[in-house]
Motif scaffolding. Structure first.
Motif, mmCIF file in Angstrom:
data_model
loop_
_atom_site.group_PDB
_atom_site.id
_atom_site.type_symbol
_atom_site.label_atom_id
_atom_site.label_comp_id
_atom_site.label_asym_id
_atom_site.label_seq_id
_atom_site.Cartn_x
_atom_site.Cartn_y
_atom_site.Cartn_z
ATOM 1 N N LEU A 353 -20.584 38.811 -2.607
ATOM 2 C CA LEU A 353 -19.217 38.298 -2.631
ATOM 3 C C LEU A 353 -19.111 37.056 -3.497
ATOM 4 C CD1 LEU A 353 -18.545 38.532 1.197
ATOM 5 C CD2 LEU A 353 -17.535 39.996 -0.546
ATOM 6 N N ASN A 354 -17.910 36.822 -3.991
ATOM 7 C CA ASN A 354 -17.610 35.559 -4.645
ATOM 8 C C ASN A 354 -16.920 34.695 -3.600
ATOM 9 O OD1 ASN A 354 -16.813 33.435 -6.153
ATOM 10 N ND2 ASN A 354 -15.653 34.624 -7.648
ATOM 11 N N LEU A 355 -17.679 33.824 -2.963
ATOM 12 C CA LEU A 355 -17.172 33.124 -1.788
ATOM 13 C C LEU A 355 -16.001 32.198 -2.084
ATOM 14 C CD1 LEU A 355 -20.591 32.310 -0.111
ATOM 15 C CD2 LEU A 355 -18.946 34.022 0.600
ATOM 16 N N ILE A 356 -15.908 31.711 -3.334
ATOM 17 C CA ILE A 356 -14.831 30.769 -3.616
ATOM 18 C C ILE A 356 -13.529 31.470 -3.985
ATOM 19 C CG2 ILE A 356 -16.318 28.836 -4.240
ATOM 20 C CD1 ILE A 356 -15.900 29.495 -7.149
ATOM 21 N N GLN A 357 -13.518 32.795 -3.928
ATOM 22 C CA GLN A 357 -12.255 33.492 -4.167
ATOM 23 C C GLN A 357 -11.780 34.203 -2.905
ATOM 24 O OE1 GLN A 357 -12.966 35.664 -7.901
ATOM 25 N NE2 GLN A 357 -11.243 34.514 -8.703
ATOM 26 N N SER A 358 -10.570 34.762 -3.005
ATOM 27 C CA SER A 358 -9.949 35.318 -1.810
ATOM 28 C C SER A 358 -10.349 36.774 -1.576
ATOM 29 C CB SER A 358 -8.440 35.207 -1.939
ATOM 30 O OG SER A 358 -8.004 36.111 -2.917
ATOM 31 N N ILE A 359 -9.878 37.294 -0.463
ATOM 32 C CA ILE A 359 -10.125 38.687 -0.114
ATOM 33 C C ILE A 359 -9.640 39.598 -1.235
ATOM 34 C CG2 ILE A 359 -9.499 40.510 1.518
ATOM 35 C CD1 ILE A 359 -9.213 38.381 3.649
ATOM 36 N N ARG A 360 -8.462 39.274 -1.783
ATOM 37 C CA ARG A 360 -7.866 40.084 -2.834
ATOM 38 C C ARG A 360 -8.836 40.265 -4.019
ATOM 39 N NH1 ARG A 360 -2.682 40.432 -5.314
ATOM 40 N NH2 ARG A 360 -1.781 39.067 -3.764
ATOM 41 N N GLU A 361 -9.275 39.149 -4.580
ATOM 42 C CA GLU A 361 -10.120 39.238 -5.773
ATOM 43 C C GLU A 361 -11.443 39.929 -5.474
ATOM 44 O OE1 GLU A 361 -8.649 36.217 -5.155
ATOM 45 O OE2 GLU A 361 -7.392 35.865 -6.916
ATOM 46 N N TYR B 271 -13.485 34.693 -13.738
ATOM 47 C CA TYR B 271 -13.568 33.944 -12.483
ATOM 48 C C TYR B 271 -14.642 34.528 -11.561
ATOM 49 C CZ TYR B 271 -9.462 31.157 -13.526
ATOM 50 O OH TYR B 271 -8.596 30.264 -14.091
ATOM 51 N N ALA B 272 -14.738 35.854 -11.531
ATOM 52 C CA ALA B 272 -15.735 36.490 -10.661
ATOM 53 C C ALA B 272 -17.142 36.124 -11.104
ATOM 54 C CB ALA B 272 -15.556 38.008 -10.687
ATOM 55 N N THR B 273 -17.360 36.142 -12.418
ATOM 56 C CA THR B 273 -18.693 35.821 -12.937
ATOM 57 C C THR B 273 -19.024 34.355 -12.686
ATOM 58 O OG1 THR B 273 -18.394 37.487 -14.629
ATOM 59 C CG2 THR B 273 -20.163 35.908 -14.982
ATOM 60 N N GLY B 274 -18.039 33.486 -12.906
ATOM 61 C CA GLY B 274 -18.277 32.067 -12.673
ATOM 62 C C GLY B 274 -18.556 31.771 -11.212
ATOM 63 N N GLY B 275 -17.907 32.494 -10.319
ATOM 64 C CA GLY B 275 -18.064 32.236 -8.891
ATOM 65 C C GLY B 275 -19.396 32.735 -8.352
ATOM 66 N N ASN B 276 -19.816 33.898 -8.786
ATOM 67 C CA ASN B 276 -21.097 34.446 -8.340
ATOM 68 C C ASN B 276 -21.536 35.509 -9.339
ATOM 69 O OD1 ASN B 276 -23.297 35.642 -7.113
ATOM 70 N ND2 ASN B 276 -22.385 35.627 -5.077
ATOM 71 N N ARG B 277 -22.375 35.084 -10.276
ATOM 72 C CA ARG B 277 -22.740 35.962 -11.388
ATOM 73 C C ARG B 277 -23.411 37.236 -10.902
ATOM 74 N NH1 ARG B 277 -24.208 34.509 -17.275
ATOM 75 N NH2 ARG B 277 -22.954 32.712 -16.734
ATOM 76 N N LYS B 278 -24.318 37.083 -9.947
ATOM 77 C CA LYS B 278 -25.067 38.232 -9.458
ATOM 78 C C LYS B 278 -24.116 39.248 -8.805
ATOM 79 C CE LYS B 278 -28.869 40.216 -8.120
ATOM 80 N NZ LYS B 278 -30.059 40.627 -8.675
ATOM 81 N N ALA B 279 -23.215 38.738 -7.979
ATOM 82 C CA ALA B 279 -22.275 39.634 -7.307
ATOM 83 C C ALA B 279 -21.386 40.319 -8.324
ATOM 84 C CB ALA B 279 -21.429 38.857 -6.300
ATOM 85 N N ALA B 280 -20.976 39.597 -9.370
ATOM 86 C CA ALA B 280 -20.126 40.191 -10.390
ATOM 87 C C ALA B 280 -20.873 41.304 -11.117
ATOM 88 C CB ALA B 280 -19.664 39.120 -11.378
ATOM 89 N N GLN B 281 -22.128 41.040 -11.450
ATOM 90 C CA GLN B 281 -22.934 42.074 -12.113
ATOM 91 C C GLN B 281 -23.018 43.319 -11.247
ATOM 92 O OE1 GLN B 281 -26.626 40.061 -12.764
ATOM 93 N NE2 GLN B 281 -26.036 39.366 -14.799
ATOM 94 N N LEU B 282 -23.299 43.101 -9.960
ATOM 95 C CA LEU B 282 -23.454 44.248 -9.064
ATOM 96 C C LEU B 282 -22.119 44.926 -8.778
ATOM 97 C CD1 LEU B 282 -26.164 43.013 -6.547
ATOM 98 C CD2 LEU B 282 -26.385 44.806 -8.252
ATOM 99 N N SER B 283 -21.020 44.304 -9.202
ATOM 100 C CA SER B 283 -19.715 44.949 -9.054
ATOM 101 C C SER B 283 -19.297 45.606 -10.363
ATOM 102 C CB SER B 283 -18.653 43.931 -8.640
ATOM 103 O OG SER B 283 -19.018 43.314 -7.445
#
Lengths: 511, 398
Positions: A353-361, B271-283
């Motif tokens: 998960l990207n913890l700093i974003q919302s459920i939507r993203e 934004y997804a990559t900046g927030g968690n690169r690994k999670a973004a890759q796996l998505s």
């Protein structure tokens, strides 16, 4: 009466509302080798972290008495001063420092602040002799094998005048020969009066070496066995023995034809490119079926799923993959997703998960093409879909705009699952789908898995929790040290038998 | 009893709200405070038509660079080479137009392409070979500064053809030459109407899509402030020479970047990559190509800033753009972006750039030496980031 060197009494430790330890007792006698066993997540490592002061006094309740003295460790160095040393599964050596520099790290042999290299090396040599390691203390840690590094860690512990040595899965990464040597060494230490606690999944080792075995399950001590009543059966029973009634929703699904198949799958390690990580894996999943891959940590379960999911792990991957009888050639994750494969990662915080974003993203990120046209996001459509999933998965939240970091573990996991449901896959790999999730949310997640299967999809659950595997799966592949050690139908197998397959010791060189 | 309880509760809610507003719009308040402070300290010079025009012209480059830098920072990277690239592109443009008499209409696109190639160079090492951006672009900072000096041979090239000068010294024509700039006022009015419309429609979309929206009072205040800003700037500019052409470039870029970060899948992936690169890759996000193209974009933006600056100075100089990378980074961080990536907005960046520009301009008018200017800007940068970190920790605890 025997004298206890360590008494841990009624230890309770909570992580954001979930009890990781729920009244654990552990009593270790002076001079014994004490084994601590339990499933992954039972609380062994947490207990050792409490003991060593990683979780400082005040964050847990209960008493720790060491050598007759009540201890309130605030940090790791407090416990080390008393002679309690932990060697973790992931070794904590600095790769690009020499062996002797590592041994005396933080404890440099110096006169008036100037390091005395002659003395350091001489002392290091003596310590290395003690652990039976014949290497030059001046070579870099990066240049020696994992087994040797383990011994360096022990030498480092010895330099601190250790009274109680704790080894967390010391032999997990070692081959038979090295393991045997290490265990011999522990026996040797025992003669010198050093007490050891060893955490291990390899039950044959435990039986070999331990004077006592304490079994932990669900954060509670089950029992402590003494030398005369230690047996593999009894340990396994203690580790897994819990009621299975009503913890898993019923599923009535007609199982169809094979939808996904993997043949002769070989994968080499990413960093050590000549080390085979997965050997000759063969398995298939049928439509509507939930299969399980049962293996302990380090068995290669996650690596298997990742190597299938767009080759996101491993090098030199060989073997074939078929979906509905057609050969799949997948080299990247986007390809895997567009071919209907989904992988729910084992660790949602670091890789899910990207913890700093919302459920939507978070829910829409793996399916952006579904909510956009010409790369422009259709917010209305996204809102509708994400809101649907939020309701369907019963994600407890103030709305789809809530930041994921503020959700509970179970609800975070539902978000991660929602992400993959939206991608509408045919084959789902769920890696530890209920880790760190409370019982209620577990049931909900199991229900969702059943629904997915009922829609005619293929599900593969990877788990080290046996009740979960047995409660959810139709067919189970047991895995140990990178190979499948058995395939069993759910109804024909007991937890004990499965645990035996999972802990099977494969001799080196078998392919 | 009940009453007092409710009253304290209301009080608490009100103070929480105030804190929220203060923290969310803290940089806007700081900007306004600085504006008033300088207005007082400079004896009113700051708001004079000539100065407002200068403020825009002098600081256009910060905004151009900061917009490109925002994307770089969103991925958790930095680009230290932009200042040198500004100089390098300016030097190449100077060589071609001044020494070789090339047509500006050919040189301008060529310069942007050169910027893109520099971006490819940076992006390749960073994205595909995993070399830290700090190292690669530090190398670029030294390399392109050196190449600039080689091209110019240590000399300054001037003057540019008039068409080229227009970028930074052109204005919207006046309908009644010599008098009041009616066209700019009309333009300002049109922009105001469009802004009102956009603010309202964006609020409606947000409401419809279950986003949290600010209270009606807050929304109206925000709208009034925005309108006042646009109309005020228009009014002041119209008294001098009207809208400068470069303002159009800035407005256009702002709209594009705003759109890309907010409304497109590319923005989502960033934004997804900046927030968690690994999670973004796996998505399924191709994080490497994303990172690569962000650096290509940064290269093009640096080239554009280089052209704007060269046009403004009407010369290519070896020292052009020194320290610009730091101005751009400061603008992005002051604008609320996180150094670890994943957090930051176009609007915040613009305000960050405005604060930097205002500091430059205000202190220059006051006659503050370059030494003190640098010290003060540094201090403000540190406090802005400290405030941001403190703010986020507070939010996490709550």
């Amino acid at each position: 009466m025997a004298k206890y060197i360590l008494e841990m009494d009624d230890i309770v430790k909570t992580f954001s509302g979930v009890k990781a330890l729920d009244g654990v007792d552990l009593k270790v006698e002076e001079g014994e080798i004490h084994a601590l066993v339990g499933e992954n997540g039972a609380g062994k490592s947490t207990l050792m972290n409490v003991l060593s002061g990683v979780y400082p006094h005040g964050e847990y309740t209960g008493d720790i008495v060491f050598k007759g003295e009540t201890c309130e460790f605030k940090r790791l160095s407090d416990s080390e001063k008393k002679g309690i040393v932990i060697i973790h599964q992931e070794l904590a050596l600095v790769q690009f420092l020499s062996v002797s520099e590592n041994i005396f790290l933080g404890n440099e042999q110096s006169t008036k602040g100037v390091i005395d290299w002659g003395l350091s090396n001489k002392k290091a040599k003596a310590l290395l002799d003690k652990v039976g390691l014949k290497i030059n203390p001046q070579i870099l840690v990066a240049e020696i094998s994992v087994a040797q590094q383990q011994l360096v860690e022990i030498a480092k512990a010895m330099s601190k005048e250790v009274k109680l040595l704790i080894l967390d899965e010391p032999t997990a990464a070692l081959n038979d020969n090295d393991s045997e040597n290490l265990l011999k060494l522990l026996k040797e230490f025992q003669k010198q009066g050093i007490t050891s606690i060893i955490i291990s999944h390899k039950l044959n080792e435990v039986i070999d070496i331990a004077d006592k075995v304490t079994i932990i399950r669900d954060g509670k001590t089950v029992e402590t066995l003494t030398k005369d009543n230690i047996s593999e059966d009894r340990i396994i029973k203690g580790m897994v023995g819990r009621e299975l009634t009503n913890r898993f929703p019923k599923r009535d699904v007609e199982i169809g034809e094979t939808i996904f198949e993997v043949k002769n799958w070989d994968v080499y390690d990413e960093t050590f490119r000549d080390k085979k990580k997965l050997k000759n894996i063969n398995f298939h999943i049928k439509k509507g079926e939930v299969i399980g891959i049962a293996g302990l940590m380090g068995a290669g379960r996650t690596e298997l799923a990742l190597s299938i999911f767009g080759q996101s792990f491993g090098s030199k991957i060989t073997g074939e993959m078929y979906k509905n009888g057609n050969l799949l050639k997948i080299k990247s994750i986007p390809e895997a997703i567009s071919n209907g494969i989904a992988y729910l990662s084992e660790d949602r915080k670091s890789a899910g998960l990207n913890l700093i974003q919302s459920i939507r993203e978070n829910i829409s990120i793996a399916s952006l093409d579904k909510i956009s046209k010409n790369n422009i996001i259709n917010y209305g459509k996204e809102t509708k879909i994400v809101e649907e999933f939020r309701e369907k998965l019963n994600i407890k939240s103030s709305g789809i705009s809530q930041e994921v970091s503020s959700l509970s573990g179970g609800n975070q996991q539902k978000v991660a699952i929602g992400k993959w449901l939206l991608s509408d896959p045919d084959i789902l790999f769920l890696d530890e789908p209920t880790r760190g999730v409370d019982v209620g949310a577990k049931y909900e997640i199991y229900s969702v898995i059943n629904e997915i299967a009922a829609e005619g999809k293929a599900v593969c659950v990877i788990s080290s929790e046996l009740p979960e595997i047995l409660g959810m799966c139709d067919r189970i592949y047991a895995m140990s040290e990178g190979i499948f050690t058995g395939e069993v139908k759910n109804e024909n197998v007991t937890q004990e038998e499965l645990m035996e397959l999972m802990t099977m010791n494969i001799k080196e060189g078998v392919s | 009893m009940q009453m007092t309880k409710n009253q304290t509760k209301n009080k608490r809610i009100a103070s929480d709200m105030l804190k929220n507003i203060l923290s969310k719009y803290s940089m806007v308040f700081i900007f306004i405070a600085l504006l008033l402070l300088f207005q007082y300290l400079t004896g009113g010079i700051i708001f004079r038509p000539l100065n407002v025009t200068n403020l825009i012209l002098q600081n256009a480059y910060v905004l151009v660079l900061a917009l490109g830098m925002l994307l770089v920072v969103l991925l958790g990277n930095v680009d230290l080479s932009v200042g040198s690239v500004v100089a390098f592109v300016g030097a190449v443009a100077g060589k071609l137009m001044v020494d070789m008499n090339w047509n500006p209409y050919i040189v301008i696109p060529l310069a942007l392409i050169i910027g893109g190639i520099i971006g490819i160079w940076n992006g390749y090492w960073i994205a595909y070979l995993g070399i830290p951006s700090f190292v690669v672009t530090l190398g670029g900072l030294l390399m392109f500064r050196g190449l600039t000096q080689i091209i110019l041979g240590g000399k300054t090239l001037a003057p540019f053809p008039e068409e080229f000068q227009f970028i930074s010294s052109g204005y919207f024509p006046s309908l009644n030459p010599g008098g009041f700039h009616l066209l700019s006022v009309i333009l300002g009015a049109v922009i105001t109407i469009i802004t009102i419309f956009m603010l309202i429609s964006s609020r409606k979309t947000k409401e419809k899509n279950l986003y949290e929206v600010e209270s009606m009072g807050m929304f109206i205040t925000k709208m009034i402030l925005t309108i006042a800003l646009i109309m005020g700037v228009t009014w002041v500019l119209a008294q001098y020479r009207g809208y400068p052409f470069v303002l159009v470039i800035l407005a256009f870029l702002t709209m594009i970047f705003s759109f890309v970060t907010k409304k497109t899948t590319i923005g989502r992936r960033i934004y997804a990559t900046g927030g968690n690169r690994k999670a973004a890759q796996l998505s399924g996000v191709n994080t490497k190509s994303l990172e690569f193209w962000i650096f290509v974009n940064m290269g093009v933006m640096s080239a554009l800033a280089g052209l704007v600056l060269a046009s403004r100075l009407n010369a290519s100089t070896p020292q052009a753009g020194e320290g610009f990378e730091l101005d751009a980074l400061a603008a992005v961080y002051i604008g609320g972006a996180s150094t670890s990536g994943g957090i930051g907005t176009v609007l915040g960046t613009i305000i960050g750039a405005l604060i930097m520009g205002l500091l430059n301009n205000g202190m220059s008018i006051m006659g503050v030496g370059v030494d003190w200017q640098s010290a003060i800007k540094g201090l403000i940068l540190i406090f802005a980031v400290v405030f941001d970190v403190w703010n986020r920790k507070r939010k996490l605890k709550a």
